[in-house]
Design an enzyme around this catalytic site. Sequence first.
Site, PDB file in Angstrom:
ATOM      1  N   ARG A   1      -7.677 -10.671   2.656  1.00  0.00           N
ATOM      2  CA  ARG A   1      -8.159 -10.434   1.304  1.00  0.00           C
ATOM      3  C   ARG A   1      -9.445 -11.123   1.119  1.00  0.00           C
ATOM      4  O   ARG A   1      -9.849 -12.061   1.655  1.00  0.00           O
ATOM      5  CB  ARG A   1      -6.971 -10.763   0.134  1.00  0.00           C
ATOM      6  CG  ARG A   1      -6.074 -11.607   0.297  1.00  0.00           C
ATOM      7  CD  ARG A   1      -6.950 -13.077   0.245  1.00  0.00           C
ATOM      8  NE  ARG A   1      -7.715 -12.987  -1.098  1.00  0.00           N
ATOM      9  CZ  ARG A   1      -8.656 -14.264  -1.193  1.00  0.00           C
ATOM     10  NH1 ARG A   1      -8.777 -15.030  -0.155  1.00  0.00           N
ATOM     11  NH2 ARG A   1      -9.526 -14.126  -2.374  1.00  0.00           N
TER      12      ARG A   1
ATOM     13  N   ARG B   1      -7.650  -0.479   0.319  1.00  0.00           N
ATOM     14  CA  ARG B   1      -7.891  -1.117  -1.044  1.00  0.00           C
ATOM     15  C   ARG B   1      -8.940  -0.587  -1.786  1.00  0.00           C
ATOM     16  O   ARG B   1      -9.935  -0.234  -1.035  1.00  0.00           O
ATOM     17  CB  ARG B   1      -8.035  -2.402  -1.048  1.00  0.00           C
ATOM     18  CG  ARG B   1      -6.725  -3.234  -0.763  1.00  0.00           C
ATOM     19  CD  ARG B   1      -6.793  -4.992  -0.885  1.00  0.00           C
ATOM     20  NE  ARG B   1      -6.611  -5.198  -2.291  1.00  0.00           N
ATOM     21  CZ  ARG B   1      -6.927  -6.494  -2.561  1.00  0.00           C
ATOM     22  NH1 ARG B   1      -7.292  -7.299  -1.928  1.00  0.00           N
ATOM     23  NH2 ARG B   1      -6.745  -6.840  -3.890  1.00  0.00           N
TER      24      ARG B   1
ATOM     25  N   ASP C   1     -16.081  -8.760  -6.053  1.00  0.00           N
ATOM     26  CA  ASP C   1     -15.775  -7.568  -5.376  1.00  0.00           C
ATOM     27  C   ASP C   1     -16.782  -6.230  -5.466  1.00  0.00           C
ATOM     28  O   ASP C   1     -16.794  -5.545  -4.539  1.00  0.00           O
ATOM     29  CB  ASP C   1     -14.213  -7.022  -5.755  1.00  0.00           C
ATOM     30  CG  ASP C   1     -13.496  -8.383  -5.379  1.00  0.00           C
ATOM     31  OD1 ASP C   1     -13.181  -9.210  -6.284  1.00  0.00           O
ATOM     32  OD2 ASP C   1     -12.901  -8.430  -4.324  1.00  0.00           O
TER      33      ASP C   1
ATOM     34  N   ASN D   1     -14.630  -8.626 -10.473  1.00  0.00           N
ATOM     35  CA  ASN D   1     -13.914  -9.716  -9.627  1.00  0.00           C
ATOM     36  C   ASN D   1     -12.491  -9.798 -10.161  1.00  0.00           C
ATOM     37  O   ASN D   1     -12.109  -9.263 -11.117  1.00  0.00           O
ATOM     38  CB  ASN D   1     -14.693 -10.953 -10.017  1.00  0.00           C
ATOM     39  CG  ASN D   1     -14.099 -12.046  -8.986  1.00  0.00           C
ATOM     40  OD1 ASN D   1     -14.368 -12.037  -7.887  1.00  0.00           O
ATOM     41  ND2 ASN D   1     -14.087 -13.373  -9.428  1.00  0.00           N
ATOM     42  N   LYS D   2     -11.816 -10.621  -9.532  1.00  0.00           N
ATOM     43  CA  LYS D   2     -10.250 -10.863  -9.701  1.00  0.00           C
ATOM     44  C   LYS D   2     -10.082 -11.019 -11.446  1.00  0.00           C
ATOM     45  O   LYS D   2     -10.741 -11.616 -11.955  1.00  0.00           O
ATOM     46  CB  LYS D   2     -10.024 -12.379  -9.041  1.00  0.00           C
ATOM     47  CG  LYS D   2      -8.533 -12.767  -9.109  1.00  0.00           C
ATOM     48  CD  LYS D   2      -7.400 -11.536  -8.703  1.00  0.00           C
ATOM     49  CE  LYS D   2      -7.745 -11.069  -7.530  1.00  0.00           C
ATOM     50  NZ  LYS D   2      -7.003  -9.900  -7.123  1.00  0.00           N
TER      51      LYS D   2
HETATM   52  O1  MRU Z   1      -7.192  -9.622  -4.685  1.00  0.00           O
HETATM   53  P1  MRU Z   1      -8.269 -10.452  -3.696  1.00  0.00           P
HETATM   54  O2  MRU Z   1      -7.688 -11.506  -3.339  1.00  0.00           O
HETATM   55  O3  MRU Z   1      -8.754  -9.699  -2.522  1.00  0.00           O
HETATM   56  O4  MRU Z   1      -9.502 -10.765  -4.732  1.00  0.00           O
HETATM   57  C1  MRU Z   1     -10.396 -11.453  -4.236  1.00  0.00           C
HETATM   58  C2  MRU Z   1     -11.624 -11.707  -5.236  1.00  0.00           C
HETATM   59  O5  MRU Z   1     -11.577 -11.249  -6.335  1.00  0.00           O
HETATM   60  C3  MRU Z   1     -12.576 -12.559  -5.024  1.00  0.00           C
HETATM   61  O6  MRU Z   1     -13.205 -13.348  -5.759  1.00  0.00           O
HETATM   62  C4  MRU Z   1     -13.797 -11.770  -4.233  1.00  0.00           C
HETATM   63  O7  MRU Z   1     -13.323 -10.872  -3.431  1.00  0.00           O
HETATM   64  C5  MRU Z   1     -15.115 -12.401  -3.891  1.00  0.00           C
HETATM   65  S1  MRU Z   1     -14.502 -13.118  -2.275  1.00  0.00           S
HETATM   66  C6  MRU Z   1     -15.860 -13.948  -1.630  1.00  0.00           C
END
Ligand code: MRU
Length: 359
Positions: free
Chosen positions: A60, A103, A251, A261-262
Amino acid sequence: MNPKSDATQLSQQKQSVETLRWREGRLEMIDQRVLPMHFEYLAYTNAKEVAEGIRSMVVRGAPAIGCAAAYGVALEALASQHMANDAFIQAMERGFTELAQSRPTAVNLFWALQRMRACWEKSSSAPPPQIAAILLEEAHEVSQEDVRINRAMGAFGASLLNDGARVLTHCNAGALATAGHGTALGVFRSAVEAGKKISVIADETRPFLQGARLTAWEMVQEHIPVTLITDNMSGHLMQHGEIDAVVVGTDRVAANGDVANKIGTYMVAVLAKRHGIPFYVACPLSTIDLSISQGKDIPIEERSRDEVLGFRDYRWAPVGVSVRNPAFDVTPAELVTALITEKGVVHHPNVQNISALFR
Ligand code: MRU
């Protein structure tokens, strides 16, 4: 699926994290679902398996997902290289579709697939075994380039942090989310390499706990001071002057600078603004999507209700409760102090200074 599982004790691991590695004709990826209790690689041999690895979060983090997808395309070509031309093309198209459906939010996935398709198109007159070899080289290059980019971002980002800075990060934008070094955590690593004494505050990042499980693990492994908090504590710490800056990954960034982002990033950005704390986003150019003009058009993944109802086998919520589980949110550009890219720092991101990065 996952034909090879090679379990190893955490304590036996060397410090640098190899999130994806190529071994004996297969892609191996650290199983991030079980960190930090187990350190274990799973092996992948075709696009369908890699797509499942991405969907189920074995791998991820936006750049790591892109690297995995590039290897997924190469693996599909290798697995199909002895087929007749038409069957080879069909298998490849199926592989691209499966990977693209794994995804929706991290644009690096689609960026990597586009790059692999362009590479395939350029070599399409060659026999399949030669195409497969070319695609594998390209997948290796996608990964190696990712580490170079993260190091460049790290150097730019490190210059923004003062010696002694206490820096909050959300989720995991580390080596585990990339091919190595990390984006946000790459900034921390580069700052430490430059001799700065920084300390990291990692929030736990419910519901998948990327902060508590992955960011905390990476920092502990490298002896970078790290303090874990729950997601609802950052406002309190900011109010008490205990956070000097925020650095997160992303992302997908829209053409106007809005940052996906997350889930929970937006909340942190609002709090940072309220307290006059700089909010930085480490963002490789492969994460900027110029085809999307504003953040509200970025597709937001909705994940399983089970992630909110409990964790792994433990369930704490009552039967019958309804659940929402959006996995990402969008921070408006006006809350972003700067984007840290491999081409330099973009203060107050907007349509003009973002498009200038691609000239
Ligand atoms: O759901 P995830 O764990 O794939 O989400 C990841 C994030 O939101 C990260 O902050 C983002 O991908 C940046 S990673 C360099």
